[in-house]
Design an enzyme around this catalytic site. Sequence first.
Site, PDB file in Angstrom:
ATOM      1  N   SER A 129       1.454   2.915  -3.580  1.00  0.00           N
ATOM      2  CA  SER A 129       0.980   3.184  -4.603  1.00  0.00           C
ATOM      3  C   SER A 129       1.891   4.262  -5.623  1.00  0.00           C
ATOM      4  O   SER A 129       2.022   3.983  -6.801  1.00  0.00           O
ATOM      5  CB  SER A 129      -0.134   3.950  -4.469  1.00  0.00           C
ATOM      6  OG  SER A 129      -1.316   3.247  -3.959  1.00  0.00           O
ATOM      7  N   THR A 188      -0.019   3.142  -8.821  1.00  0.00           N
ATOM      8  CA  THR A 188       0.096   4.594  -9.279  1.00  0.00           C
ATOM      9  C   THR A 188      -1.127   5.608  -8.814  1.00  0.00           C
ATOM     10  O   THR A 188      -1.853   5.164  -7.917  1.00  0.00           O
ATOM     11  CB  THR A 188      -0.512   4.355 -10.673  1.00  0.00           C
ATOM     12  OG1 THR A 188       0.484   3.572 -11.509  1.00  0.00           O
ATOM     13  CG2 THR A 188      -0.588   5.510 -11.679  1.00  0.00           C
ATOM     14  N   VAL A 189      -0.372   6.610  -8.566  1.00  0.00           N
ATOM     15  CA  VAL A 189      -1.520   7.654  -8.250  1.00  0.00           C
ATOM     16  C   VAL A 189      -1.590   8.977  -9.200  1.00  0.00           C
ATOM     17  O   VAL A 189      -0.798   8.948  -9.846  1.00  0.00           O
ATOM     18  CB  VAL A 189      -0.946   8.303  -6.816  1.00  0.00           C
ATOM     19  CG1 VAL A 189      -1.003   7.285  -5.612  1.00  0.00           C
ATOM     20  CG2 VAL A 189       0.098   9.232  -7.080  1.00  0.00           C
ATOM     21  N   THR A 193       4.209   7.049 -10.250  1.00  0.00           N
ATOM     22  CA  THR A 193       3.928   5.363 -10.007  1.00  0.00           C
ATOM     23  C   THR A 193       5.298   4.692  -9.913  1.00  0.00           C
ATOM     24  O   THR A 193       6.130   4.904  -9.957  1.00  0.00           O
ATOM     25  CB  THR A 193       3.234   4.757 -11.046  1.00  0.00           C
ATOM     26  OG1 THR A 193       3.002   3.526 -11.066  1.00  0.00           O
ATOM     27  CG2 THR A 193       4.170   4.777 -12.500  1.00  0.00           C
TER      28      THR A 193
END
Length: 529
Positions: free
Chosen positions: A58, A349-350, A367
């Site tokens: 992620s 993404t986080v 990301t």
Amino acid sequence: MRDLELPGRSPAHGMAAMAATSHTLSTQTAIDILRRGGNALDAAIAACAVQCVVEPGSTGIGGDNFCLYKPAGGEVVAFNGSGKAPSGATCEYFAGEGISEIQRQTPHACVVPGAIDAWCRLNADHGKLALKDLLAPAIGYAREGYPVSSRVSVDWAGAVDLMKAEPTMARIFLNNGEPPKAGTLHRQPELAATMEAVAQGGRDAFYTGEIAEDMVSYLRGLGGLHTMEDFASLSGRYETPISAEFRGHTIWQCPPNGQGVIALLMLNIMAEVATGETPISTRRIHAEIEACRLAYTARNLYVADPAYAEVDLETLLSAEYAARLRGQIEPGRARHPLPDPDLVRHDDTVYISVVDDEGNACSFINTLFWGWGSGLCAPKSGVVFTNRAEGFSLDPTSPNRIEPGKRPLHTIIPGMVARGDKAVMPYGVMGGEYQAMGHMQFLTRFFDYGMDVQEAMDAPRFMADPFTGEVEMEETVPQAIRAELADLGHAIVKPGKPIGGSQAIWIDPDTGILTGGADPRKDGCAMGY
């Protein structure tokens, strides 16, 4: 409040501080940093560093970062930590090489990563604890190991072919060609050493010297254009945040090259659309799908790096433009083809949300773009590179054409809600292209339908492709509604995986009580004290 007899989770509550992330180890790290005296930004950086280890598909230190930070009593701070194209990247170069599009698992998909520069700059300017203290938990997990969590294991298993195509990826992330199962202990010693170097030497340890040499030589060996100077000169920038008013609140976003302006445009469109009793109705879903198509068409045509292309923010954020687009939504059918977005054209993404006991609020997003980014990994440093340069166009007439040092169109957008001069909710939505749509859905469900932060995340999601006409829709939308939408002309398809993820923390403006939510589509949680 949700029906407690049904599966689900309640929001978290706290009195002093709170963190919400998409991984339990990351949330716990943020809480630990807050209890040790760190502020909201310190906690966000530490949590993100952990996620770069424990959610390696992620996000990563080879990716990009955006941040909105609201100090208690201060103005909203926006930081753009997105990466740039190498200095040799031009449309003419690619045309001369016979390359008509930027492909994912190639060095041309890799911008010079901006995340580490952003962390170091933000920590130096706004943090309270030393960078080495913030990175220590992540270094420990990378060196000693961490258990692979459930959602992460699913994403891991879906990327096996990508990893097998690159020897370093296969060596680090596969075991005899197989992905680790949930609960398996995994280590990343190369990444631990790289993060330790940054903890001791700061930004320059990553962008100059042996680590940079490893990244540059690897990318150039694959035919990339990156140079040591491209890495050494990479610098993020503070920017003036943009905003729109919605239901008595100010919604803050980072300006382009991100798509935050499109989230605001969608809120402006939906502000005058009838809500009805529930957001999961044929009428409401149809309106959101059509608004999505119109707004994203505008995004693809007009949003770019403003240092290289004129971006008409005034028009995109105006009530008049939103009204023109809203007027093109037909209640009885899906529009095919879409009309032109009606602007004068100029030549995915986080996510982490933290509030500390001083009232500082941080909205932080990091990301690799697609899951596992480009699928390319520097062999000595263990850095997985983003594929964000796929956001560039090789059409020399496009506002998003690739140019030396340019930032591509970005999908990642942290959000911040304020009432007057006080932050009341740092929030964000993950999921690449979905994010602008996701911001609108989350905020309208929260403000217009009376859902709490957790309910607003739990509700079914859908996302319209503005060009193909297909609508990815989670199967929690009732079949009868799906059939009615199909009758209106919508092509409903099942998403390849749950749509996006999200976190948010609501700060009650009267009592100061914190209420946090974390998306059930991910492995994380919200925690407060």
